[in-house]
Design a protein around this motif. Structure first.
Motif, mmCIF file in Angstrom:
data_model
loop_
_atom_site.group_PDB
_atom_site.id
_atom_site.type_symbol
_atom_site.label_atom_id
_atom_site.label_comp_id
_atom_site.label_asym_id
_atom_site.label_seq_id
_atom_site.Cartn_x
_atom_site.Cartn_y
_atom_site.Cartn_z
ATOM 1 N N VAL A 51 0.857 -1.202 0.000
ATOM 2 C CA VAL A 51 0.000 0.000 0.000
ATOM 3 C C VAL A 51 0.887 1.244 0.000
ATOM 4 O O VAL A 51 2.067 1.173 0.376
ATOM 5 N N PRO A 52 0.343 2.406 -0.393
ATOM 6 C CA PRO A 52 1.125 3.645 -0.357
ATOM 7 C C PRO A 52 1.407 4.102 1.085
ATOM 8 O O PRO A 52 0.647 3.805 1.999
ATOM 9 N N VAL A 53 2.513 4.830 1.220
ATOM 10 C CA VAL A 53 2.863 5.449 2.513
ATOM 11 C C VAL A 53 2.741 6.967 2.341
ATOM 12 O O VAL A 53 3.316 7.537 1.407
ATOM 13 N N LEU A 54 1.991 7.611 3.230
ATOM 14 C CA LEU A 54 1.781 9.060 3.169
ATOM 15 C C LEU A 54 2.282 9.707 4.457
ATOM 16 O O LEU A 54 2.406 9.034 5.480
ATOM 17 N N ASP A 55 2.568 11.044 4.376
ATOM 18 C CA ASP A 55 2.895 11.746 5.630
ATOM 19 C C ASP A 55 1.611 12.337 6.210
ATOM 20 O O ASP A 55 0.521 12.131 5.660
ATOM 21 N N VAL A 56 1.751 13.100 7.291
ATOM 22 C CA VAL A 56 0.541 13.585 7.968
ATOM 23 C C VAL A 56 -0.252 14.566 7.111
ATOM 24 O O VAL A 56 -1.451 14.742 7.298
ATOM 25 N N SER A 57 0.433 15.210 6.119
ATOM 26 C CA SER A 57 -0.302 16.142 5.253
ATOM 27 C C SER A 57 -0.776 15.476 3.960
ATOM 28 O O SER A 57 -1.119 16.158 2.998
ATOM 29 N N TYR A 58 -0.754 14.142 3.932
ATOM 30 C CA TYR A 58 -1.206 13.365 2.776
ATOM 31 C C TYR A 58 -0.315 13.519 1.552
ATOM 32 O O TYR A 58 -0.762 13.385 0.424
ATOM 33 N N LYS A 59 0.966 13.779 1.794
ATOM 34 C CA LYS A 59 1.925 13.754 0.686
ATOM 35 C C LYS A 59 2.463 12.336 0.542
ATOM 36 O O LYS A 59 2.705 11.639 1.536
ATOM 37 N N TYR A 60 2.696 11.950 -0.700
ATOM 38 C CA TYR A 60 3.195 10.608 -0.991
ATOM 39 C C TYR A 60 4.664 10.475 -0.581
ATOM 40 O O TYR A 60 5.474 11.343 -0.892
ATOM 41 N N LYS A 61 4.998 9.392 0.120
ATOM 42 C CA LYS A 61 6.386 9.185 0.559
ATOM 43 C C LYS A 61 7.003 7.874 0.088
ATOM 44 O O LYS A 61 8.226 7.737 0.070
ATOM 45 N N GLY A 62 6.191 6.873 -0.243
ATOM 46 C CA GLY A 62 6.741 5.586 -0.687
ATOM 47 C C GLY A 62 5.666 4.515 -0.662
ATOM 48 O O GLY A 62 4.474 4.820 -0.603
ATOM 49 N N THR A 63 6.123 3.260 -0.699
ATOM 50 C CA THR A 63 5.174 2.142 -0.580
ATOM 51 C C THR A 63 5.745 1.138 0.416
ATOM 52 O O THR A 63 6.959 1.097 0.646
ATOM 53 N N ILE A 64 4.853 0.352 0.985
ATOM 54 C CA ILE A 64 5.332 -0.706 1.879
ATOM 55 C C ILE A 64 4.505 -1.963 1.643
ATOM 56 O O ILE A 64 3.294 -1.887 1.425
ATOM 57 N N GLY A 65 5.198 -3.104 1.642
ATOM 58 C CA GLY A 65 4.527 -4.372 1.366
ATOM 59 C C GLY A 65 4.926 -5.443 2.362
ATOM 60 O O GLY A 65 5.843 -5.266 3.174
ATOM 61 N N LYS A 66 4.207 -6.574 2.275
ATOM 62 C CA LYS A 66 4.439 -7.674 3.219
ATOM 63 C C LYS A 66 5.882 -8.190 3.138
ATOM 64 O O LYS A 66 6.507 -8.478 4.161
ATOM 65 N N THR A 67 6.411 -8.326 1.927
ATOM 66 C CA THR A 67 7.752 -8.904 1.782
ATOM 67 C C THR A 67 8.814 -8.036 2.460
ATOM 68 O O THR A 67 9.688 -8.547 3.174
ATOM 69 N N ILE A 68 8.729 -6.725 2.246
ATOM 70 C CA ILE A 68 9.697 -5.800 2.854
ATOM 71 C C ILE A 68 9.617 -5.890 4.381
ATOM 72 O O ILE A 68 10.633 -5.882 5.079
ATOM 73 N N ILE A 69 8.398 -5.996 4.902
ATOM 74 C CA ILE A 69 8.227 -6.063 6.365
ATOM 75 C C ILE A 69 8.817 -7.366 6.899
ATOM 76 O O ILE A 69 9.594 -7.364 7.868
ATOM 77 N N LEU A 70 8.494 -8.471 6.257
ATOM 78 C CA LEU A 70 9.007 -9.759 6.744
ATOM 79 C C LEU A 70 10.532 -9.811 6.657
ATOM 80 O O LEU A 70 11.202 -10.309 7.559
ATOM 81 N N ASN A 71 11.096 -9.264 5.588
ATOM 82 C CA ASN A 71 12.559 -9.223 5.467
ATOM 83 C C ASN A 71 13.190 -8.381 6.568
ATOM 84 O O ASN A 71 14.256 -8.720 7.086
ATOM 85 N N SER A 72 12.517 -7.295 6.934
ATOM 86 C CA SER A 72 13.116 -6.392 7.920
ATOM 87 C C SER A 72 13.060 -6.959 9.340
ATOM 88 O O SER A 72 13.783 -6.501 10.215
ATOM 89 N N VAL A 73 12.206 -7.937 9.606
ATOM 90 C CA VAL A 73 12.174 -8.537 10.947
ATOM 91 C C VAL A 73 12.866 -9.910 10.968
ATOM 92 O O VAL A 73 12.893 -10.589 11.990
ATOM 93 N N LEU A 74 13.416 -10.284 9.824
ATOM 94 C CA LEU A 74 14.096 -11.581 9.749
ATOM 95 C C LEU A 74 15.474 -11.495 10.390
ATOM 96 O O LEU A 74 16.343 -10.744 9.942
ATOM 97 N N GLY A 75 15.674 -12.238 11.494
ATOM 98 C CA GLY A 75 16.977 -12.278 12.156
ATOM 99 C C GLY A 75 17.802 -13.410 11.574
ATOM 100 O O GLY A 75 17.494 -13.942 10.511
ATOM 101 N N LEU A 76 18.870 -13.783 12.287
ATOM 102 C CA LEU A 76 19.737 -14.849 11.773
ATOM 103 C C LEU A 76 19.053 -16.212 11.808
ATOM 104 O O LEU A 76 19.204 -17.024 10.914
#
Ligand code: AMP
Length: 156
Positions: A51-76
């Motif tokens: 889904v899109p990522v917005l700031d508090v004034s509804y400006k577009y900042k990026g996107t975030i998805g399930k794969t990126i989240i799972l990769n970022s919490v993946l430890g050794l």
């Protein structure tokens, strides 16, 4: 190829990102300052892969998805789920996805969505207008080719 523009091709080229986009009020989004846990909840509950990522004034900042989240919490050795509440969306979101503007024509839209299931439509000041999905473009082209299929078999 370029000899004459018939009615259908005129209509196709007149289609813009604005006429095809899902408007912002119908798009699920998360905010830059949300913890990953919230983003994952939105993604799982909505069934969307990103889904899109917005700031508090509804400006577009990026996107975030399930794969990126799972990769970022993946430890050794395991998923370190505690990181879901300690990490903010802006720390891991994707900022490289290209954007469209409302006035972009269907050819620009088509080229832009080749590599992405959806792209965001943003105005000159960076405010979020909506998203354009690859599915919508394919539907438009499918309609167009069906309407014009007789011409596909025409011999010059
Ligand atoms: P679709 O072509 O409908 O399968 O959508 C492709 C992708 O676009 C989905 O997996 C989501 O990442 C995104 N998407 C589509 N519709 C929405 C929406 N209403 N809100 C947020 N993201 C969406």
């Amino acid at each position: 190829m370029n000899k004459m523009k018939n009615a259908e091709s005129m209509q196709l080229i007149d289609i813009t990102a604005e006429t095809m986009m899902i408007p912002s009020e119908k798009v699920a989004h998360v905010q830059v300052g949300n913890p990953l846990e919230h983003a994952l909840l939105v993604l799982v509950k909505s069934g969307y892969s990103a889904v899109p990522v917005l700031d508090v004034s509804y400006k577009y900042k990026g996107t975030i998805g399930k794969t990126i989240i799972l990769n970022s919490v993946l430890g050794l050795e395991r998923f370190e789920m505690e990181r879901l509440s300690n990490t903010k969306v802006h720390e891991v979101m994707n900022t490289q996805t290209p954007c469209l503007k409302k006035s972009d024509d269907i050819l620009t839209c088509l080229k832009t969505v080749i590599d992405y299931p959806f792209v965001c439509v943003v105005d000159e000041e960076g405010y979020f207008d909506g998203i354009l999905t690859r599915r919508t473009i394919l539907k438009q082209l499918n309609n167009y080719f069906h309407l014009n299929k007789n011409q596909l078999y025409q011999v010059e």
